[in-house]
Write a protein that holds these residues in place. Structure first.
Motif, PDB file in Angstrom:
ATOM      1  N   TRP A   1      61.008 -15.937  20.887  1.00 10.03           N
ATOM      2  CA  TRP A   1      60.794 -15.655  19.455  1.00 10.03           C
ATOM      3  C   TRP A   1      62.044 -15.925  18.631  1.00 10.03           C
ATOM      4  CZ3 TRP A   1      56.024 -14.719  17.631  1.00 10.03           C
ATOM      5  CH2 TRP A   1      55.051 -14.302  18.534  1.00 10.03           C
ATOM      6  N   ASP A   2      63.094 -16.403  19.310  1.00  7.77           N
ATOM      7  CA  ASP A   2      64.354 -16.659  18.628  1.00  7.77           C
ATOM      8  C   ASP A   2      64.930 -15.378  18.001  1.00  7.77           C
ATOM      9  OD1 ASP A   2      66.284 -18.554  18.208  1.00  7.77           O
ATOM     10  OD2 ASP A   2      65.602 -19.030  16.171  1.00  7.77           O
ATOM     11  N   VAL A   3      64.787 -14.279  18.764  1.00 10.01           N
ATOM     12  CA  VAL A   3      65.318 -12.981  18.327  1.00 10.01           C
ATOM     13  C   VAL A   3      66.648 -12.737  19.021  1.00 10.01           C
ATOM     14  CG1 VAL A   3      64.978 -10.470  18.510  1.00 10.01           C
ATOM     15  CG2 VAL A   3      63.069 -11.945  17.815  1.00 10.01           C
ATOM     16  N   LYS A   4      67.636 -12.346  18.247  1.00  5.75           N
ATOM     17  CA  LYS A   4      68.973 -12.086  18.778  1.00  5.75           C
ATOM     18  C   LYS A   4      69.003 -10.658  19.348  1.00  5.75           C
ATOM     19  CE  LYS A   4      72.248 -11.624  15.669  1.00  5.75           C
ATOM     20  NZ  LYS A   4      73.221 -10.544  15.753  1.00  5.75           N
ATOM     21  N   LEU A   5      69.542 -10.481  20.556  1.00  3.66           N
ATOM     22  CA  LEU A   5      69.598  -9.138  21.152  1.00  3.66           C
ATOM     23  C   LEU A   5      71.010  -8.559  21.182  1.00  3.66           C
ATOM     24  CD1 LEU A   5      67.097  -9.291  24.163  1.00  3.66           C
ATOM     25  CD2 LEU A   5      66.713  -8.339  21.890  1.00  3.66           C
ATOM     26  N   VAL A   6      72.010  -9.429  21.063  1.00  2.45           N
ATOM     27  CA  VAL A   6      73.381  -8.894  21.064  1.00  2.45           C
ATOM     28  C   VAL A   6      73.776  -8.515  19.635  1.00  2.45           C
ATOM     29  CG1 VAL A   6      74.519  -9.727  23.166  1.00  2.45           C
ATOM     30  CG2 VAL A   6      74.128 -11.319  21.269  1.00  2.45           C
ATOM     31  N   GLY A   7      74.474  -7.392  19.553  1.00  2.00           N
ATOM     32  CA  GLY A   7      74.955  -6.943  18.250  1.00  2.00           C
ATOM     33  C   GLY A   7      73.879  -6.355  17.351  1.00  2.00           C
ATOM     34  N   ILE A   8      72.701  -6.061  17.921  1.00  2.00           N
ATOM     35  CA  ILE A   8      71.625  -5.426  17.147  1.00  2.00           C
ATOM     36  C   ILE A   8      72.024  -3.978  16.840  1.00  2.00           C
ATOM     37  CG2 ILE A   8      69.266  -4.512  17.327  1.00  2.00           C
ATOM     38  CD1 ILE A   8      69.184  -7.428  16.820  1.00  2.00           C
ATOM     39  N   VAL A   9      71.830  -3.585  15.603  1.00  3.69           N
ATOM     40  CA  VAL A   9      72.147  -2.214  15.206  1.00  3.69           C
ATOM     41  C   VAL A   9      70.888  -1.352  15.353  1.00  3.69           C
ATOM     42  CG1 VAL A   9      72.943  -0.725  13.315  1.00  3.69           C
ATOM     43  CG2 VAL A   9      73.863  -3.055  13.557  1.00  3.69           C
ATOM     44  N   PRO A  10      70.992  -0.269  16.152  1.00  2.00           N
ATOM     45  CA  PRO A  10      69.809   0.593  16.267  1.00  2.00           C
ATOM     46  C   PRO A  10      69.492   1.288  14.939  1.00  2.00           C
ATOM     47  CG  PRO A  10      71.681   1.535  17.478  1.00  2.00           C
ATOM     48  CD  PRO A  10      72.111   0.190  16.972  1.00  2.00           C
ATOM     49  N   GLN A  11      68.222   1.271  14.559  1.00  2.00           N
ATOM     50  CA  GLN A  11      67.783   1.925  13.316  1.00  2.00           C
ATOM     51  C   GLN A  11      67.703   3.432  13.516  1.00  2.00           C
ATOM     52  OE1 GLN A  11      66.595  -0.216  10.346  1.00  2.00           O
ATOM     53  NE2 GLN A  11      68.148  -1.280  11.545  1.00  2.00           N
ATOM     54  N   LYS A  12      67.602   4.137  12.388  1.00  2.00           N
ATOM     55  CA  LYS A  12      67.645   5.602  12.412  1.00  2.00           C
ATOM     56  C   LYS A  12      66.637   6.219  13.393  1.00  2.00           C
ATOM     57  CE  LYS A  12      67.325   9.539   9.213  1.00  2.00           C
ATOM     58  NZ  LYS A  12      65.912   9.981   9.314  1.00  2.00           N
ATOM     59  N   ALA A  13      65.378   5.781  13.344  1.00  2.00           N
ATOM     60  CA  ALA A  13      64.352   6.367  14.218  1.00  2.00           C
ATOM     61  C   ALA A  13      64.679   6.137  15.695  1.00  2.00           C
ATOM     62  CB  ALA A  13      62.982   5.787  13.888  1.00  2.00           C
ATOM     63  N   ASN A  14      65.276   4.969  15.967  1.00  2.00           N
ATOM     64  CA  ASN A  14      65.658   4.628  17.336  1.00  2.00           C
ATOM     65  C   ASN A  14      66.828   5.513  17.794  1.00  2.00           C
ATOM     66  OD1 ASN A  14      65.712   3.243  19.754  1.00  2.00           O
ATOM     67  ND2 ASN A  14      66.253   1.255  18.877  1.00  2.00           N
ATOM     68  N   LEU A  15      67.825   5.648  16.931  1.00  2.00           N
ATOM     69  CA  LEU A  15      68.977   6.505  17.246  1.00  2.00           C
ATOM     70  C   LEU A  15      68.536   7.932  17.525  1.00  2.00           C
ATOM     71  CD1 LEU A  15      71.688   5.436  14.631  1.00  2.00           C
ATOM     72  CD2 LEU A  15      71.855   5.281  17.126  1.00  2.00           C
ATOM     73  N   GLU A  16      67.607   8.425  16.698  1.00  2.00           N
ATOM     74  CA  GLU A  16      67.134   9.801  16.861  1.00  2.00           C
ATOM     75  C   GLU A  16      66.357   9.960  18.172  1.00  2.00           C
ATOM     76  OE1 GLU A  16      66.902  11.000  12.131  1.00  2.00           O
ATOM     77  OE2 GLU A  16      65.034  10.640  13.228  1.00  2.00           O
ATOM     78  N   TYR A  17      65.566   8.937  18.504  1.00  2.00           N
ATOM     79  CA  TYR A  17      64.799   8.979  19.760  1.00  2.00           C
ATOM     80  C   TYR A  17      65.770   8.948  20.950  1.00  2.00           C
ATOM     81  CZ  TYR A  17      60.378   8.329  22.358  1.00  2.00           C
ATOM     82  OH  TYR A  17      59.282   8.498  23.171  1.00  2.00           O
TER      83      TYR A  17
END
Ligand code: HMH
Length: 220
Positions: A99-115
């Motif tokens: 899908w041409d999605v970058k996985l390095v340097g991705i910032v976790p979003q708030k809901a993800n951080l909380e989970y």
């Protein structure tokens, strides 16, 4: 609750919240083909971060099983889950490149951080095995229920999303989830009322975090 195990009785008593987590518009959008592909890509990158956090969480459940379980087959089932996670992380990297999605340097979003923070709280040694295995069952089952919806004969899931849906929606993964449910029910049968209350609380927390995770993927 008669013949019903604890887990089934909680699914029943928390039905509205359970359905909110397992029939989210994001998943319904995949199953009817209306999903926004940028939302799918956002989900993919965020879930990769989550699954990486899921490895130490499962390791902590495994450690609790080793210390406290009275049934050797728990270890086998959880170790199988650990092996699948290794495969799953490799799948995320392959899917991301597709899908041409970058996985390095991705910032976790708030809901993800909380989970992820919630997962970390469950990794503490003072958290009972029954509580941790209940949460683990719930986390896997929300994905199983959600993605199996996208495999229904009446669904119009786009071909390029089928592999994702099969990963968690397959009968095989469903069988794994039922094995986890049996472990959780067995642990809860002999747990104190305090532990039972904490396990139910953890179940409800998982449903909330899953709902927020889907919302985040939709871009809210
Ligand atoms: C947010 N919940 C989330 N991601 C996953 N990969 C699973 C559950 C199932 O492993």
């Amino acid at each position: 609750s008669g013949d019903m195990g604890r887990i089934a009785s909680w699914v029943k008593s928390h039905r509205p919240m359970y359905d909110r987590a397992t029939q989210h518009p994001f998943v319904v959008g995949i199953s009817d083909g209306s999903v926004d592909l940028s939302a799918f890509k956002r989900w993919l990158a965020q879930d990769y971060i989550f699954v990486k956090e899921f490895v130490p969480f499962l390791a902590s459940v495994l450690l609790k099983a080793w210390k406290h379980s009275d049934d050797e087959s728990d270890m086998e089932i959880l170790l199988g889950g650990m092996a699948s996670l290794s495969d799953e992380l490799a799948w995320f990297r392959k899917e991301a490149s597709k899908w041409d999605v970058k996985l390095v340097g991705i910032v976790p979003q708030k809901a993800n951080l909380e989970y992820c923070r919630f997962l970390q709280s469950l990794m503490l040694p003072e958290v009972d095995y029954a509580v941790a295995i209940t949460a683990f069952w719930a986390i896997e089952t929300v994905y199983q229920e959600s993605f199996s919806l996208c495999l229904d004969s009446s669904s119009k899931t786009p071909e390029e999303l089928m592999e994702t849906c099969q990963r968690w929606g397959s009968a095989n993964f469903g069988h794994y989830c039922r094995s986890l449910q049996k472990i959780a029910d067995r642990c809860l049968e002999k747990a104190s009322s305090d532990i039972i209350r904490k396990a139910e609380e953890a179940f409800v927390c998982v449903l909330e975090h899953e709902f927020n995770f889907w919302n985040m993927s939709c871009g809210e």
